[in-house]
Write a protein that holds these residues in place. Structure first.
Motif, PDB file in Angstrom:
ATOM      1  N   GLN A   1       2.377  21.682 -17.611  1.00 10.92           N
ATOM      2  CA  GLN A   1       3.208  22.157 -18.714  1.00 10.92           C
ATOM      3  C   GLN A   1       2.662  21.704 -20.066  1.00 10.92           C
ATOM      4  N   TYR A   2       2.119  20.490 -20.120  1.00 10.73           N
ATOM      5  CA  TYR A   2       1.620  19.944 -21.381  1.00 10.73           C
ATOM      6  C   TYR A   2       0.152  20.260 -21.632  1.00 10.73           C
ATOM      7  N   GLY A   3      -0.460  21.028 -20.749  1.00 11.43           N
ATOM      8  CA  GLY A   3      -1.796  21.532 -21.051  1.00 11.43           C
ATOM      9  C   GLY A   3      -2.935  21.038 -20.184  1.00 11.43           C
ATOM     10  N   ALA A   4      -2.651  20.280 -19.134  1.00 19.96           N
ATOM     11  CA  ALA A   4      -3.732  19.807 -18.262  1.00 19.96           C
ATOM     12  C   ALA A   4      -4.503  20.991 -17.687  1.00 19.96           C
ATOM     13  N   ASP A   5      -5.833  20.884 -17.683  1.00 19.82           N
ATOM     14  CA  ASP A   5      -6.688  21.960 -17.188  1.00 19.82           C
ATOM     15  C   ASP A   5      -6.912  21.874 -15.683  1.00 19.82           C
ATOM     16  N   MET A   6      -6.886  20.674 -15.165  1.00 17.91           N
ATOM     17  CA  MET A   6      -7.068  20.414 -13.742  1.00 17.91           C
ATOM     18  C   MET A   6      -6.239  19.177 -13.415  1.00 17.91           C
ATOM     19  N   ILE A   7      -5.773  19.087 -12.191  1.00 18.29           N
ATOM     20  CA  ILE A   7      -4.995  17.923 -11.770  1.00 18.29           C
ATOM     21  C   ILE A   7      -5.822  17.084 -10.808  1.00 18.29           C
ATOM     22  N   LYS A   8      -5.938  15.816 -11.107  1.00 17.98           N
ATOM     23  CA  LYS A   8      -6.584  14.877 -10.191  1.00 17.98           C
ATOM     24  C   LYS A   8      -5.526  14.336  -9.237  1.00 17.98           C
TER      25      LYS A   8
ATOM     26  N   ALA B   1      -2.139  12.873 -10.790  1.00 16.26           N
ATOM     27  CA  ALA B   1      -0.763  13.130 -10.382  1.00 16.26           C
ATOM     28  C   ALA B   1      -0.655  12.991  -8.865  1.00 16.26           C
ATOM     29  N   PHE B   2       0.568  12.800  -8.408  1.00 18.91           N
ATOM     30  CA  PHE B   2       0.798  12.524  -6.993  1.00 18.91           C
ATOM     31  C   PHE B   2       1.835  13.478  -6.408  1.00 18.91           C
ATOM     32  N   SER B   3       2.867  13.775  -7.189  1.00 19.88           N
ATOM     33  CA  SER B   3       3.986  14.573  -6.689  1.00 19.88           C
ATOM     34  C   SER B   3       4.031  15.940  -7.362  1.00 19.88           C
ATOM     35  N   PRO B   4       4.748  16.904  -6.771  1.00 17.51           N
ATOM     36  CA  PRO B   4       4.915  18.215  -7.416  1.00 17.51           C
ATOM     37  C   PRO B   4       5.514  18.116  -8.810  1.00 17.51           C
ATOM     38  N   THR B   5       6.448  17.224  -9.032  1.00 20.65           N
ATOM     39  CA  THR B   5       7.052  17.077 -10.357  1.00 20.65           C
ATOM     40  C   THR B   5       6.013  16.614 -11.375  1.00 20.65           C
ATOM     41  N   GLU B   6       5.192  15.644 -10.995  1.00 18.20           N
ATOM     42  CA  GLU B   6       4.140  15.170 -11.898  1.00 18.20           C
ATOM     43  C   GLU B   6       3.129  16.271 -12.191  1.00 18.20           C
ATOM     44  N   ILE B   7       2.761  17.027 -11.178  1.00 16.26           N
ATOM     45  CA  ILE B   7       1.801  18.111 -11.347  1.00 16.26           C
ATOM     46  C   ILE B   7       2.345  19.158 -12.320  1.00 16.26           C
ATOM     47  N   ALA B   8       3.605  19.539 -12.130  1.00 13.84           N
ATOM     48  CA  ALA B   8       4.226  20.535 -13.005  1.00 13.84           C
ATOM     49  C   ALA B   8       4.304  20.032 -14.442  1.00 13.84           C
ATOM     50  N   THR B   9       4.619  18.763 -14.614  1.00 16.74           N
ATOM     51  CA  THR B   9       4.718  18.186 -15.961  1.00 16.74           C
ATOM     52  C   THR B   9       3.367  18.185 -16.658  1.00 16.74           C
ATOM     53  N   ALA B  10       2.341  17.736 -15.954  1.00 18.92           N
ATOM     54  CA  ALA B  10       0.997  17.697 -16.542  1.00 18.92           C
ATOM     55  C   ALA B  10       0.529  19.091 -16.930  1.00 18.92           C
TER      56      ALA B  10
END
Length: 203
Positions: free
Chosen positions: A120-127, A109-118
């Motif tokens: 929300q759907y269960g991502a354990d960590m954000i790259k 993810a790159f943006s706050p919106t993408e991070i929040a979306t990921a």
């Protein structure tokens, strides 16, 4: 898996590394305490490389699949024994398939919106990718609204800037060509780089 990433910090990324070159590199990584590794699915013979690594090293390494773009690929690498799934982007179906199989989900993810979306759907960590474009300080801003989410920096990480990214607040680092692109089979130079990253794990 997240606790292992927090502890070990370094994920060695193998992209387009021929299997005959991959094995001696993995041997050196394991010998020096780097045990979390990713093989990207856009590499030739990626599935067979994952299979052979799992068979050869089993519990000695933690193996993941990278550049996972389709949900059906999650099942394939799960059957081989992959423990985590990394993507360069957010694909909700990939995240869902990952979580349904009990694997660790690390979408890019790159943006706050993408991070929040990921998340929300269960991502354990954000790259955060590409991390070097945003700079090491970017994660400090993210940690305000996303304090409970662990972040991995990937893209442009090398032995010279890795410490800065960790000190800025990244939980772990995905390290690709700066570590695993070995020129002319120069394992001596490779070992020197491995030791530089191993020192980060001890800090």
């Amino acid at each position: 898996m997240i606790e292992k990433l927090k502890k070990d910090k370094i994920v060695a990324i193998f992209r387009n590394v021929p299997f005959e070159e991959l094995l001696p590199q993995v041997d050196l990584l394991v010998e020096n305490g780097i045990r979390i590794m990713e093989v990207t699915l856009d590499s030739p013979s990626a599935l067979s490389s994952l299979y052979e690594l799992k068979k050869r090293y089993d519990q000695d390494i933690h193996l993941g699949a990278g550049t996972v773009m389709r949900s059906e690929d999650v099942a394939r690498v799960n059957d081989i024994g992959a423990e985590f799934i990394i993507s360069p982007h957010i694909d909700i179906e990939v995240i869902k398939a990952t979580k349904e199989l009990g694997l660790t989900s690390i979408p890019g993810a790159f943006s706050p919106t993408e991070i929040a979306t990921a998340h929300q759907y269960g991502a354990d960590m954000i790259k955060v990718f590409p991390a070097s474009t945003l700079g090491a300080e970017y994660v400090k801003n993210l940690k305000g609204p996303f304090s409970s989410i662990p972040f991995m920096a990937t893209g442009g990480i090398n032995e010279h800037n890795a410490k800065e990214f960790l000190e800025s607040g990244y939980t772990s680092l995905g390290v690709g060509s700066s570590l695993t692109s070995v020129k002319d089979g120069d394992l001596i130079a490779f070992k020197q780089k491995v030791k530089a990253f191993t020192n980060l794990q001890l800090q």
